[in-house]
Motif scaffolding. Sequence first.
Motif, PDB file in Angstrom:
ATOM      1  N   UNK A   1       6.647   7.676 -54.341  1.00 16.45           N
ATOM      2  CA  UNK A   1       6.853   6.621 -53.358  1.00 16.45           C
ATOM      3  C   UNK A   1       7.958   6.993 -52.381  1.00 16.45           C
ATOM      4  N   UNK A   2       9.006   7.631 -52.865  1.00 16.31           N
ATOM      5  CA  UNK A   2      10.072   8.057 -51.961  1.00 16.31           C
ATOM      6  C   UNK A   2       9.564   9.146 -51.020  1.00 16.31           C
ATOM      7  N   UNK A   3       8.678   9.988 -51.510  1.00 16.50           N
ATOM      8  CA  UNK A   3       8.061  10.997 -50.641  1.00 16.50           C
ATOM      9  C   UNK A   3       7.212  10.338 -49.559  1.00 16.50           C
ATOM     10  N   UNK A   4       6.539   9.262 -49.911  1.00 14.92           N
ATOM     11  CA  UNK A   4       5.730   8.533 -48.925  1.00 14.92           C
ATOM     12  C   UNK A   4       6.635   7.959 -47.834  1.00 14.92           C
ATOM     13  N   UNK A   5       7.773   7.384 -48.230  1.00 18.53           N
ATOM     14  CA  UNK A   5       8.715   6.845 -47.245  1.00 18.53           C
ATOM     15  C   UNK A   5       9.228   7.914 -46.305  1.00 18.53           C
ATOM     16  N   UNK A   6       9.573   9.068 -46.852  1.00 20.10           N
ATOM     17  CA  UNK A   6      10.048  10.178 -46.020  1.00 20.10           C
ATOM     18  C   UNK A   6       8.919  10.691 -45.134  1.00 20.10           C
ATOM     19  N   UNK A   7       7.718  10.773 -45.672  1.00 17.12           N
ATOM     20  CA  UNK A   7       6.577  11.241 -44.885  1.00 17.12           C
ATOM     21  C   UNK A   7       6.265  10.302 -43.720  1.00 17.12           C
ATOM     22  N   UNK A   8       6.392   9.004 -43.950  1.00 15.59           N
ATOM     23  CA  UNK A   8       6.177   8.047 -42.864  1.00 15.59           C
ATOM     24  C   UNK A   8       7.208   8.237 -41.754  1.00 15.59           C
ATOM     25  N   UNK A   9       8.446   8.494 -42.143  1.00 14.16           N
ATOM     26  CA  UNK A   9       9.474   8.700 -41.140  1.00 14.16           C
ATOM     27  C   UNK A   9       9.248   9.999 -40.372  1.00 14.16           C
ATOM     28  N   UNK A  10       8.793  11.033 -41.067  1.00 16.46           N
ATOM     29  CA  UNK A  10       8.445  12.286 -40.380  1.00 16.46           C
ATOM     30  C   UNK A  10       7.290  12.038 -39.413  1.00 16.46           C
TER      31      UNK A  10
ATOM     32  N   UNK B   1      10.195   0.844 -49.311  1.00 15.08           N
ATOM     33  CA  UNK B   1      10.193   1.925 -50.301  1.00 15.08           C
ATOM     34  C   UNK B   1      11.619   2.364 -50.611  1.00 15.08           C
ATOM     35  N   UNK B   2      12.450   2.478 -49.585  1.00 10.75           N
ATOM     36  CA  UNK B   2      13.846   2.851 -49.805  1.00 10.75           C
ATOM     37  C   UNK B   2      14.588   1.823 -50.628  1.00 10.75           C
ATOM     38  N   UNK B   3      14.371   0.545 -50.354  1.00  6.74           N
ATOM     39  CA  UNK B   3      15.027  -0.517 -51.114  1.00  6.74           C
ATOM     40  C   UNK B   3      14.542  -0.517 -52.561  1.00  6.74           C
ATOM     41  N   UNK B   4      13.244  -0.332 -52.748  1.00  5.77           N
ATOM     42  CA  UNK B   4      12.683  -0.284 -54.099  1.00  5.77           C
ATOM     43  C   UNK B   4      13.259   0.900 -54.883  1.00  5.77           C
ATOM     44  N   UNK B   5      13.374   2.045 -54.244  1.00  2.81           N
ATOM     45  CA  UNK B   5      13.939   3.221 -54.900  1.00  2.81           C
ATOM     46  C   UNK B   5      15.414   3.012 -55.234  1.00  2.81           C
ATOM     47  N   UNK B   6      16.118   2.346 -54.342  1.00  3.02           N
ATOM     48  CA  UNK B   6      17.535   2.082 -54.591  1.00  3.02           C
ATOM     49  C   UNK B   6      17.719   1.117 -55.757  1.00  3.02           C
ATOM     50  N   UNK B   7      16.884   0.090 -55.833  1.00  8.36           N
ATOM     51  CA  UNK B   7      16.967  -0.863 -56.940  1.00  8.36           C
ATOM     52  C   UNK B   7      16.688  -0.194 -58.279  1.00  8.36           C
TER      53      UNK B   7
ATOM     54  N   UNK C   1      17.413   8.518 -57.170  1.00 11.88           N
ATOM     55  CA  UNK C   1      18.079   9.274 -56.107  1.00 11.88           C
ATOM     56  C   UNK C   1      18.719   8.323 -55.093  1.00 11.88           C
ATOM     57  N   UNK C   2      19.816   7.676 -55.473  1.00 12.50           N
ATOM     58  CA  UNK C   2      20.397   6.649 -54.600  1.00 12.50           C
ATOM     59  C   UNK C   2      20.851   7.161 -53.225  1.00 12.50           C
ATOM     60  N   UNK C   3      21.346   8.393 -53.152  1.00  5.55           N
ATOM     61  CA  UNK C   3      21.793   8.912 -51.855  1.00  5.55           C
ATOM     62  C   UNK C   3      20.597   9.077 -50.911  1.00  5.55           C
ATOM     63  N   UNK C   4      19.521   9.645 -51.434  1.00  6.68           N
ATOM     64  CA  UNK C   4      18.315   9.814 -50.621  1.00  6.68           C
ATOM     65  C   UNK C   4      17.719   8.456 -50.253  1.00  6.68           C
ATOM     66  N   UNK C   5      17.805   7.504 -51.167  1.00  3.27           N
ATOM     67  CA  UNK C   5      17.314   6.152 -50.874  1.00  3.27           C
ATOM     68  C   UNK C   5      18.115   5.511 -49.748  1.00  3.27           C
ATOM     69  N   UNK C   6      19.448   5.696 -49.760  1.00  2.00           N
ATOM     70  CA  UNK C   6      20.280   5.172 -48.671  1.00  2.00           C
ATOM     71  C   UNK C   6      19.902   5.815 -47.342  1.00  2.00           C
ATOM     72  N   UNK C   7      19.624   7.108 -47.348  1.00  2.00           N
ATOM     73  CA  UNK C   7      19.238   7.794 -46.116  1.00  2.00           C
ATOM     74  C   UNK C   7      17.910   7.256 -45.597  1.00  2.00           C
ATOM     75  N   UNK C   8      16.950   7.050 -46.501  1.00  2.00           N
ATOM     76  CA  UNK C   8      15.650   6.494 -46.099  1.00  2.00           C
ATOM     77  C   UNK C   8      15.826   5.098 -45.524  1.00  2.00           C
ATOM     78  N   UNK C   9      16.666   4.278 -46.157  1.00  2.00           N
ATOM     79  CA  UNK C   9      16.926   2.916 -45.659  1.00  2.00           C
ATOM     80  C   UNK C   9      17.578   2.965 -44.283  1.00  2.00           C
ATOM     81  N   UNK C  10      18.545   3.856 -44.101  1.00  2.00           N
ATOM     82  CA  UNK C  10      19.250   3.945 -42.823  1.00  2.00           C
ATOM     83  C   UNK C  10      18.306   4.378 -41.699  1.00  2.00           C
TER      84      UNK C  10
END
Length: 91
Positions: free
Chosen positions: A4-13, A46-52, A56-65
Amino acid sequence: MKNTLRVGISLQVLFFILFFGAFLPRMNNVFGAIICFIISLVSLFIGIKSLKQQFKPVLSFIVIAIASIILAFTLFAYFTTEGGIPPAILR
């Protein structure tokens, strides 16, 4: 959870490819705004779900930002007026 975190990053890419590849200006304004909203909101959730779930909280914060920045850009680019010109979504 890893996927799911990969999906969030892929969407941003995907957003950055659309933006820097100059595909967004070629699209209909309504369709472009909807695509940007979907990309930003899904990656934000996805970033919020990963953070909860403390995955990988640092990567989750980056995805959220980045998702927040994309959302702010979408609101600014499509829904603000400029010197009496209507918003891009209405053109």
